[in-house]
Design an enzyme around this catalytic site. Structure first.
Site, mmCIF file in Angstrom:
data_model
loop_
_atom_site.group_PDB
_atom_site.id
_atom_site.type_symbol
_atom_site.label_atom_id
_atom_site.label_comp_id
_atom_site.label_asym_id
_atom_site.label_seq_id
_atom_site.Cartn_x
_atom_site.Cartn_y
_atom_site.Cartn_z
ATOM 1 N N ASP A 96 0.789 -1.232 0.000
ATOM 2 C CA ASP A 96 0.000 0.000 0.000
ATOM 3 C C ASP A 96 0.824 1.287 0.000
ATOM 4 O O ASP A 96 0.340 2.332 0.409
ATOM 5 C CB ASP A 96 -0.913 0.004 1.223
ATOM 6 C CG ASP A 96 -0.173 -0.319 2.516
ATOM 7 O OD1 ASP A 96 1.040 -0.017 2.592
ATOM 8 O OD2 ASP A 96 -0.781 -0.872 3.443
ATOM 9 N N GLU A 118 -0.139 -9.110 -1.044
ATOM 10 C CA GLU A 118 -0.691 -8.590 0.205
ATOM 11 C C GLU A 118 -1.914 -7.717 -0.100
ATOM 12 O O GLU A 118 -2.064 -6.598 0.386
ATOM 13 C CB GLU A 118 0.343 -7.821 1.031
ATOM 14 C CG GLU A 118 -0.067 -7.677 2.498
ATOM 15 C CD GLU A 118 0.944 -6.933 3.337
ATOM 16 O OE1 GLU A 118 1.760 -7.603 3.995
ATOM 17 O OE2 GLU A 118 0.915 -5.684 3.349
ATOM 18 N N GLU A 132 -2.111 5.047 3.004
ATOM 19 C CA GLU A 132 -2.053 3.637 2.619
ATOM 20 C C GLU A 132 -3.423 3.019 2.320
ATOM 21 O O GLU A 132 -3.563 2.198 1.407
ATOM 22 C CB GLU A 132 -1.327 2.823 3.699
ATOM 23 C CG GLU A 132 0.170 3.066 3.776
ATOM 24 C CD GLU A 132 0.554 4.266 4.614
ATOM 25 O OE1 GLU A 132 1.759 4.511 4.790
ATOM 26 O OE2 GLU A 132 -0.363 4.978 5.117
ATOM 27 N N HIS A 216 6.178 5.063 14.233
ATOM 28 C CA HIS A 216 6.548 5.958 13.129
ATOM 29 C C HIS A 216 5.372 6.383 12.260
ATOM 30 O O HIS A 216 5.551 7.104 11.282
ATOM 31 C CB HIS A 216 7.566 5.248 12.225
ATOM 32 C CG HIS A 216 6.944 4.158 11.392
ATOM 33 N ND1 HIS A 216 6.630 2.932 11.907
ATOM 34 C CD2 HIS A 216 6.557 4.139 10.095
ATOM 35 C CE1 HIS A 216 6.087 2.183 10.961
ATOM 36 N NE2 HIS A 216 6.021 2.891 9.854
ATOM 37 N N ARG A 218 2.438 8.048 10.262
ATOM 38 C CA ARG A 218 2.134 9.430 9.898
ATOM 39 C C ARG A 218 0.946 9.974 10.689
ATOM 40 O O ARG A 218 0.935 11.122 11.128
ATOM 41 C CB ARG A 218 1.841 9.503 8.391
ATOM 42 C CG ARG A 218 1.670 10.898 7.844
ATOM 43 C CD ARG A 218 1.229 10.840 6.387
ATOM 44 N NE ARG A 218 2.211 10.144 5.570
ATOM 45 C CZ ARG A 218 3.168 10.750 4.860
ATOM 46 N NH1 ARG A 218 3.265 12.058 4.901
ATOM 47 N NH2 ARG A 218 4.009 10.040 4.141
ATOM 48 N N HIS A 249 12.983 5.585 14.126
ATOM 49 C CA HIS A 249 12.773 5.819 12.695
ATOM 50 C C HIS A 249 13.396 7.164 12.326
ATOM 51 O O HIS A 249 13.295 8.132 13.091
ATOM 52 C CB HIS A 249 11.278 5.829 12.395
ATOM 53 C CG HIS A 249 10.944 5.726 10.943
ATOM 54 N ND1 HIS A 249 10.997 6.802 10.089
ATOM 55 C CD2 HIS A 249 10.565 4.665 10.171
ATOM 56 C CE1 HIS A 249 10.663 6.416 8.872
ATOM 57 N NE2 HIS A 249 10.385 5.134 8.889
#
Length: 376
Positions: A96, A118, A132, A216, A218, A249
């Site tokens: 994604d 996936e 995503e 991490h 967003r 990250h």
């Protein structure tokens, strides 16, 4: 020889899950090429180095402070040149990411068939994960072959009207590579970073519980990440017999949240740079439990029998939640602390390998399905 199958990879997570498939094609002497956009350059290169693979095409798109507008435009323009050059029989994308969506859309514009590895993961919330959820739904509309990792993701695709003949439940390729790496690590066939190894061995010698923490996402940038780190700090201060390891990250938003939370000053929390994949799996194997907002780490940890605290409000991997292996807590400090306390009292002896996300044979299934569908 038939026209090539082209795999397009942009991030470390994609590489981890697609490289074993690339190698499976190679093993079967199928004409396959690898295109890397390098959406995340250093992190992606680490995986190529582990498997001693050099991509056939390096699109080198990463720049400082890149945004989604730049990424989509640049990936589509550069991957178009690759498609014109090699004229693939099939483009394979994974998951994604912006690379996934952009490469699939470019293939669609050129009437090149697309396979989606996936496929079918859904949260039902277009803003979480962002972007995503939109990316994978768009790829579903484009793809000709859908390789779903679980029965639930298969059901998602069928419910959205994807033809049953185009959907295949294969398991997740991440388990294939996880079992491979686990064998290398446990049999000392691969070198682990000495600093990480010493940290783990010292913690074990002191009978400390080891916790892997990653964050991490967003959608958690800002107050969400600070709440996560504040909860972890409180827990660490309550339990001095716990060692928490946070591979940071490199995203600036994560680093700012680490600084703002004061987590660096907690003695039993160790913050490292982002780990190589092999070192991350070593850490997972030796952890008592895991707190993460990473989808891949959810799959890997549960497959290894670890309990996972999911630091997200929603998840597309409900199998672990239903199985009782995962607690979905979001960034709520009280929920995080409650789950941390529960995991603290779990016995490590109860760990049991799980196959809910895959059995290690996913790549072979996908190769077989593609061979049959493309007559190669």
């Amino acid at each position: 020889m038939h026209k090539p199958i082209l795999l397009v990879i942009g991030t470390r997570a994609e590489a981890i899950k697609l490289i074993p498939l690339y190698l499976a094609f190679k093993k079967e002497n199928i004409n396959v090429l690898l295109c890397a956009t390098f959406q995340h350059s250093d992190l992606l290169q680490q995986v190529f180095d582990i498997f001693k693979i050099t991509p056939d095409f390096n699109l080198d798109v990463m720049i400082k402070d890149q945004d989604l507008f730049y990424l989509q435009k640049t990936i589509m323009e550069r991957v178009r040149e690759v498609y014109h050059k090699v004229n693939p029989i099939l483009v394979l994308v994974h998951g994604d990411t912006t690379t996934t969506m952009s490469a699939a859309l470019a293939a669609f514009y050129l009437n090149i068939p697309v396979g989606h590895v996936e496929a079918g993961l859904r949260t039902g919330n277009m803003r979480s994960p962002f972007p995503e959820e939109l990316n994978r739904k768009l790829v579903t509309q484009i793809a000709d072959l859908h390789f779903a990792p679980t029965a639930f993701s298969t059901a998602n695709l069928l419910a959205e009207g994807v033809a049953r003949t185009k959907v295949f439940c294969t398991g997740n390729t991440v388990v294939d590579v996880l079992l491979y790496m686990k064998d290398l690590i446990l049999n000392n066939k691969i070198d682990i970073d000495l600093k990480i190894k010493n940290i783990i061995e010292k913690a074990k010698s002191e009978n400390k519980k080891i916790v892997l923490l990653t964050a991490h996402r967003r959608e958690s940038f800002g107050p969400g990440l600070v709440r996560i780190f504040n909860s972890i700090k409180k827990f660490a201060n309550l339990h001095k017999d716990v060692l928490i390891i946070l591979p940071a990250h490199p995203n600036p938003n994560v680093l700012v949240a680490i600084n703002n939370s004061g987590i660096k000053n907690t003695k039993n929390i160790i913050i490292t740079e982002s780990l190589l994949y092999k070192d991350l799996i070593y850490l997972l194997i030796n952890s008592n439990f895991v707190a993460t907002d990473s989808g891949g780490i959810q799959e890997e940890a549960v497959s290894l029998g670890k309990h996972v605290i999911v630091l997200r409000d929603v998840t597309e991997r409900w199998e672990g939640v239903w199985d009782g292996s995962e607690d979905l807590v979001g960034t709520n400090e009280n929920l995080i602390l409650s789950s941390l306390e529960k995991c603290y009292h779990l016995k490590k002896e109860t760990e049991k390998m799980s196959s809910i996300y895959g059995d290690g044979k996913s790549c072979n299934r996908i190769v077989s399905i593609i061979r049959k569908n493309l007559n190669i």
